[in-house]
Design a protein around this motif. Sequence first.
Motif, PDB file in Angstrom:
ATOM      1  N   ALA A  98      22.440  36.975  61.803  1.00  0.00           N
ATOM      2  CA  ALA A  98      22.556  35.794  60.939  1.00  0.00           C
ATOM      3  C   ALA A  98      21.392  34.856  61.210  1.00  0.00           C
ATOM      4  O   ALA A  98      20.712  34.983  62.229  1.00  0.00           O
ATOM      5  CB  ALA A  98      23.874  35.068  61.199  1.00  0.00           C
ATOM      6  N   ASN A 121      23.140  35.923  55.549  1.00  0.00           N
ATOM      7  CA  ASN A 121      24.460  35.703  56.139  1.00  0.00           C
ATOM      8  C   ASN A 121      25.625  36.223  55.302  1.00  0.00           C
ATOM      9  O   ASN A 121      26.716  36.442  55.832  1.00  0.00           O
ATOM     10  CB  ASN A 121      24.679  34.210  56.429  1.00  0.00           C
ATOM     11  CG  ASN A 121      23.723  33.687  57.489  1.00  0.00           C
ATOM     12  OD1 ASN A 121      22.845  34.406  57.960  1.00  0.00           O
ATOM     13  ND2 ASN A 121      23.885  32.431  57.872  1.00  0.00           N
ATOM     14  N   TYR A 162      24.831  26.655  56.698  1.00  0.00           N
ATOM     15  CA  TYR A 162      25.254  27.739  57.597  1.00  0.00           C
ATOM     16  C   TYR A 162      26.779  27.876  57.539  1.00  0.00           C
ATOM     17  O   TYR A 162      27.316  28.976  57.387  1.00  0.00           O
ATOM     18  CB  TYR A 162      24.773  27.418  59.016  1.00  0.00           C
ATOM     19  CG  TYR A 162      25.224  28.398  60.075  1.00  0.00           C
ATOM     20  CD1 TYR A 162      24.640  29.655  60.178  1.00  0.00           C
ATOM     21  CD2 TYR A 162      26.228  28.056  60.994  1.00  0.00           C
ATOM     22  CE1 TYR A 162      25.043  30.559  61.163  1.00  0.00           C
ATOM     23  CE2 TYR A 162      26.635  28.949  61.982  1.00  0.00           C
ATOM     24  CZ  TYR A 162      26.043  30.193  62.060  1.00  0.00           C
ATOM     25  OH  TYR A 162      26.445  31.080  63.033  1.00  0.00           O
ATOM     26  N   LYS A 166      29.071  31.088  56.257  1.00  0.00           N
ATOM     27  CA  LYS A 166      30.050  31.743  57.123  1.00  0.00           C
ATOM     28  C   LYS A 166      31.461  31.680  56.521  1.00  0.00           C
ATOM     29  O   LYS A 166      32.272  32.597  56.725  1.00  0.00           O
ATOM     30  CB  LYS A 166      30.033  31.121  58.521  1.00  0.00           C
ATOM     31  CG  LYS A 166      28.754  31.446  59.309  1.00  0.00           C
ATOM     32  CD  LYS A 166      28.547  32.942  59.472  1.00  0.00           C
ATOM     33  CE  LYS A 166      27.470  33.290  60.470  1.00  0.00           C
ATOM     34  NZ  LYS A 166      27.306  34.744  60.653  1.00  0.00           N
TER      35      LYS A 166
END
Length: 258
Positions: A98, A121, A162, A166
């Motif tokens: 990632a 990701n 981020y 996720k």
Amino acid sequence: MNSIKQSFDLEGKVAVITGSSKGIGKAIAQGLAEYGAKVVISSRSQEAVDEVAAEFKTAGLEAVGIACHIGKKTERQNLVHKTIAHYGGIDILINNAAINPVYGPIEDADEEVFDKIMDVNVKAPWMLSNLVMSSMKERGGGSIVNIASVEALHPGAGLGLYSTSKAALLMLTKNQAKEWGPYGIRANVVCPGLIKTKFSAALWQNEKLLQKIEKTLPSARMGMPDEIAGIVCLLASDAGAYMTGGVYNADGGYMIAG
């Protein structure tokens, strides 16, 4: 009586671990190999993966290094084709690689950064999983473990994009579990908290910030890479045969911290 200890055995299984030349990925690869799996060490640098594979072999573990930039389609295909050519198939996929190239408010990031984060990701784990699916089906099943983050469950500071990527990975995993269950393929997510790796260095190298974080954690410390390996070995093996579509935190209690 079935042996529970035996159910952790990965003898004869083939595992691909992305981003495994260092940190959490390397620790996971070591754990799987110690349980008997043939592991494929993968990261962008062939030199780095060869080094880890050689280190594992010296320790009596079965490993091969195959470089792959997971953001690139041809390299993803190459990783899967080379693994199948070398080991005959794939039973376990650990989507660990990632990126997080930015730190700051979400309104300050530009589109290119957003695209890059989502590409590596979210899109790459989706595409890689799709590529290994037919081999897993042929072999009567398999296990996909996607490595997310507690950031997927709780917004932190400065990690907005981020976190978003996720969180998307969580829902991707649940869909994989639901759709591929009939083929014997399980999919689960592990959400690490603050783990001492190069990836998280900006957080733990700042002594004041680290002390502040550690004070709030029930465990009162950050985690180490090998503390993520155990739960992945469980999810990858028959010991976790009834676990699919799950989200598992390994965060020192971050999610319950006040």
